[in-house]
Design a protein around this motif. Structure first.
Motif: not given
Lengths: 103, 161
Positions: A12-14, A73-74, A79-82, A98-103
């Motif tokens: 969200t934003g940066d 946490f923030r 960036s998206k997809g990373e 485990d890992e997840a891509a940023i949406q």
């Protein structure tokens, strides 16, 4: 081997907000079972989250974190997809990543 | 059947070699274990503390000051002490660490979160609280330790699992 974590990372934003739900009994070592015997302590003691090879959050936990721990946490600069990677280690020596891509 | 001299020597030599390998394998590990704690301060030590002061001291600080720049969101009444949701956000500049302490738990310190540069001083999690007590959020910045607290009433303790 423990169940996989559920990770959601949203941009969200940066700012990237990462929400993690781990599957773990988090036994304190103070609880007794039905036979009155102490259930040995078994809890996650370290959690590490990284993005692009850099730590974005590390945590030391005691047994007082709830069963099936939830954590949010923030961090800035994602960036998206990373991918965001989360690893935990528990007192029994088990570890899970485990890992997840940023949406 | 009696053992020939050659056979006796061979088995003997094998056993000695095994002993040497075993000794070589164990001693370096023992040496490592002895030096490790001195190299880095034990991050588990604060978890032994029973009060806020003990925890702060074990983290290498003293005299934590109350600060209104730390926002701690906790329920006033927790129906189930085993799952108490907490949100902690620090507006103090240079926040490096956020810790959660509930003084009436068997061990006061619940969790420590290290905030590296680039990450926001924001944490949301769920903890166990044994009985009605103050929940304290400790924040470490470059300038020292700060805290804020809130009373959480627990109607069902967190020790039952």
């Amino acid at each position: 081997m423990a169940d996989p974590m559920r990770i959601r990372a949203t941009l969200t934003g940066d700012t990237v907000e990462v929400k993690v739900l781990m599957s773990h009994p988090m036994e304190t070592g103070l609880r007794k079972d039905a036979d009155g015997k102490l259930v040995p302590a078994h809890y996650i003691d370290t959690v590490k989250a990284s993005y692009n090879g850099k730590d974005v959050m590390t945590a030391e936990w005691g047994p007082a974190v709830s069963k099936n721990p939830f954590l949010a946490f923030r961090f800035k600069g994602g960036s998206k997809g990373e991918k965001v990677t989360v690893t935990w280690h528990d007192t029994a020596g088990d570890t899970r990543t485990d890992e997840a891509a940023i949406q | 059947m009696s053992m020939s001299r050659r056979a006796f020597l061979q088995t003997g030599a094998g056993a000695t070699a095994l002993l040497v390998v075993a000794a070589a394998g164990f001693t370096p590990r023992l040496g490592l274990a002895a030096t490790e704690p001195a190299a880095a301060p034990d991050p588990r030590k604060p978890f032994q503390g029973h009060t806020l002061d003990e925890v702060v001291k074990a983290m290498g600080g003293s005299n934590a000051q109350q600060s209104s720049e730390i926002a701690l969101q906790a329920p006033e009444i927790a129906e189930n002490g085993a799952v108490v949701p907490l949100v902690i956000e620090s507006k103090l500049p240079g926040t490096r660490m956020i810790a959660i302490v509930s003084e009436k738990n068997p061990h006061a310190l619940s969790a420590v979160f290290n905030i590296p540069e680039g990450a926001e001083a924001y944490v949301m999690t769920r903890v166990k609280i044994a009985e009605t007590s103050k929940v304290t959020a400790i924040v470490q910045t470059d300038k020292g330790f700060f805290y804020t607290d809130q009373l959480v009433k627990v109607t069902l303790g967190g020790c039952g699992g």
